[in-house]
Design a protein around this motif. Sequence first.
Motif, short mmCIF file in Angstrom:
data_model
loop_
_atom_site.label_atom_id
_atom_site.label_comp_id
_atom_site.label_asym_id
_atom_site.label_seq_id
_atom_site.Cartn_x
_atom_site.Cartn_y
_atom_site.Cartn_z
N SER A 210 8.29 -4.21 -7.96
CA SER A 210 6.87 -3.82 -8.32
C SER A 210 6.80 -2.75 -6.72
N LYS A 211 5.80 -0.94 -7.34
CA LYS A 211 5.15 -0.49 -6.64
C LYS A 211 3.92 -0.70 -5.36
N PHE A 212 3.62 -1.78 -6.17
CA PHE A 212 2.45 -1.97 -5.85
C PHE A 212 2.24 -2.50 -4.41
N CYS A 213 1.03 -2.29 -3.48
CA CYS A 213 1.48 -2.70 -2.41
C CYS A 213 -0.25 -2.76 -1.68
N ASN A 214 -0.47 -3.46 -0.62
CA ASN A 214 -1.98 -3.67 -0.27
C ASN A 214 -2.08 -1.90 1.30
N LEU A 215 -1.06 -1.92 1.50
CA LEU A 215 -0.52 -1.33 2.34
C LEU A 215 0.02 0.37 2.25
N ARG A 216 -0.48 1.07 3.26
CA ARG A 216 -0.62 2.73 2.95
C ARG A 216 -0.30 3.28 3.98
N CYS A 217 1.18 2.47 4.32
CA CYS A 217 1.60 3.14 6.02
C CYS A 217 2.12 5.13 5.43
N ARG A 218 1.91 5.58 6.61
CA ARG A 218 1.39 6.76 6.16
C ARG A 218 3.14 7.84 6.35
N TYR A 219 4.01 6.88 6.00
CA TYR A 219 5.23 7.52 5.76
C TYR A 219 5.71 7.28 4.50
N CYS A 220 5.06 5.94 3.33
CA CYS A 220 5.69 5.55 2.96
C CYS A 220 6.41 6.45 1.85
N TYR A 221 7.37 6.63 1.16
CA TYR A 221 8.35 7.32 0.20
C TYR A 221 7.80 6.93 -1.26
N GLU A 222 7.12 5.37 -1.22
CA GLU A 222 6.43 5.17 -2.70
C GLU A 222 4.85 5.41 -2.87
N TYR A 223 4.34 6.66 -1.36
CA TYR A 223 2.88 6.89 -1.08
C TYR A 223 2.30 6.60 -2.59
N GLU A 224 3.11 7.70 -3.52
CA GLU A 224 2.38 7.89 -4.81
C GLU A 224 1.90 6.96 -5.89
N SER A 225 3.00 5.75 -5.67
CA SER A 225 2.94 4.77 -6.27
C SER A 225 2.25 3.00 -6.08
N LEU A 226 2.02 3.50 -5.05
CA LEU A 226 1.19 2.03 -4.72
C LEU A 226 0.24 1.92 -4.91
N GLY A 227 -0.87 1.87 -5.43
CA GLY A 227 -1.29 1.62 -6.48
C GLY A 227 -1.48 1.07 -7.44
N ASN A 228 -0.02 1.27 -7.93
CA ASN A 228 0.54 1.01 -9.55
C ASN A 228 0.94 -0.58 -9.34
N GLY B 218 24.19 -9.28 -4.03
CA GLY B 218 22.84 -10.09 -3.16
C GLY B 218 21.75 -8.67 -3.38
N PHE B 219 20.28 -9.76 -3.70
CA PHE B 219 19.42 -9.28 -4.09
C PHE B 219 18.55 -8.99 -3.47
N ILE B 220 18.01 -7.49 -3.11
CA ILE B 220 16.98 -7.15 -1.57
C ILE B 220 16.04 -6.91 -2.56
N TRP B 221 15.46 -7.59 -2.88
CA TRP B 221 13.46 -7.88 -3.27
C TRP B 221 12.46 -6.13 -2.24
N HIS B 222 11.94 -5.68 -3.22
CA HIS B 222 11.77 -4.83 -2.19
C HIS B 222 10.06 -3.48 -3.19
N GLY B 223 9.74 -3.28 -2.62
CA GLY B 223 8.21 -3.05 -2.97
C GLY B 223 8.41 -1.16 -3.00
N GLY B 224 6.70 -1.01 -2.62
CA GLY B 224 5.31 -2.16 -2.46
C GLY B 224 5.74 -2.90 -1.44
N GLU B 225 4.73 -4.08 -1.98
CA GLU B 225 4.75 -5.85 -1.40
C GLU B 225 5.37 -6.31 -2.48
N PRO B 226 6.53 -7.49 -2.25
CA PRO B 226 6.79 -8.04 -3.01
C PRO B 226 6.41 -8.86 -3.12
N LEU B 227 5.37 -9.81 -1.50
CA LEU B 227 4.81 -10.91 -1.40
C LEU B 227 3.48 -10.73 -2.03
#
Lengths: 105, 390
Positions: free
Chosen positions: B16-34, B68-77
């Motif tokens: 999921s791209k959803f995240c509670n942070l908005r790290c200024r460099y995140c390459y997913e920045y525009e999707s972090l509210g999804n 290997g399954f690397i669970w990534h986001g967004g914030e997966p937790l």
Amino acid sequence: MKSSSEQYLKYLAALSLSVAAPAVAQPALPQVEAERRPAMERCVSENLQSLAASIEMDEQVPGAAGWPESTHVGRLAQLPNVKRAETNTSLTWLMEDVLLELRAS
Amino acid sequence: MSQAVHRRMDFVVKVSKFCNLRCRYCYEYESLGNREAMSREQLRQLYRHIEAWRAQVDARDQQRTELGFIWHGGEPLLLEPGFYWDTLQDQKEIFGEDVPRKNVLQTNLTVLDEERIELLRRGFDVVGVSVDVFGGLRVNVAGKDLQPQTLKNMERLRERGVPFSTITVLTRANIGRLRHIYDFFSRAGIDFRLLPLFDGAFEGQHRSFDMSTQDILKAFQELVDLWLEKDGFLKVYPTLEQIQTVLRFIKGNAAPVYYNKREWLPVLLVNTNGDCFTYGDPYEDPEWCVGNLFTTPLVDLFAGERFAKSALAAERRIAQNCLSCPYFGACSGYPIAEEHYNFKEKRPDGGRTCVVERNLFAYIEKRIRAQQELLTDERVEAAFREQPAA
């Protein structure tokens, strides 16, 4: 060298001729000079020794010699038991300490 | 077939791209509210497609592959722990007990409760925590730096015996603090990976903290120096991999290693909608999507024209850069084929140029050879000496 590697290198060589610019030596960027730091050489020796030993151990893994070459990518040899830093330090305290050192430097 | 694991393939699962942070460099920045996330059934289909491929190639090659399954986001937790327990159970059902696999979770570790601690402790094999130590770029929606919260939660993990390593994103905001970053991790006894900034999500996102390729090279050089000089063996990446490459080069008789993407792809990124990308290609560019793993068997994906295009592009980069490089064979060519930090430097014909590793390997070699007494150290010689056959 395995025959598959030889074929792959031949393929790459042919590919390099087919692209617009042939393979050329890359320009080197200015480098930071490696300084000798005699007081640190004991640590240099210990760390490198551990890593070199890990490579040797890695190549003793059963079946490793028959691995397709590409599967070595990103694979770091199994590291031997190594000395670890103390791990019961408070990270918050440690962060403050590092910041203090930074301000003092 | 022996029980030894012969090779590994990682799947970076953008659950999921959803995240509670908005790290200024995140390459997913525009999707972090999804809030969209992969469903349990989509993941089951993903596992089935992977397992069909694995069974086929392992039988064909008489090799044993670890997945290997690397669970990534967004914030997966941010997803409920029950979601992960369910999908881990599905893995057991679909892959069975005999297929080796590892589950890794990459987290900002700002959201942690008892359920999640238990999930990390029992459900996952490896936990990766994102922490930059300096820079102040890992902020929440309100712009507040949440690193203190991450550090507190890292302490909680240690208290509960949950091992973790860290990833530190290298930017102009912390590049001048490498020595202190190293000190922090070294004194804490925490392994870390230094990851240069990815391209941003939009034009100008990195304006105040972007770096040149030469900045990245210098940072890696400094990290090599720190690793060599500091007391105590810390697992620092990619430094260990880079020094290992040069040690293999110096050793001379080590088996050559050549990255051949068609023969074995070590990592595939699976986006939230199932679209797949390899690391050397432009992320989320539809032209470079190699297929959708929710709808397409992995066997078909690897046999497809899109993957052939991706492989050919990687091979061209290797052909243009590596054939004249003295380290080729000790270095597989993977850095120019796939690593993002070599994207910026271009040849006159537009192809990418290997700047970082080429110069870094020369630096490491010079650094090692500068210590002649080290190279003749009997302990190192002993380590390099061929071992008698068992």
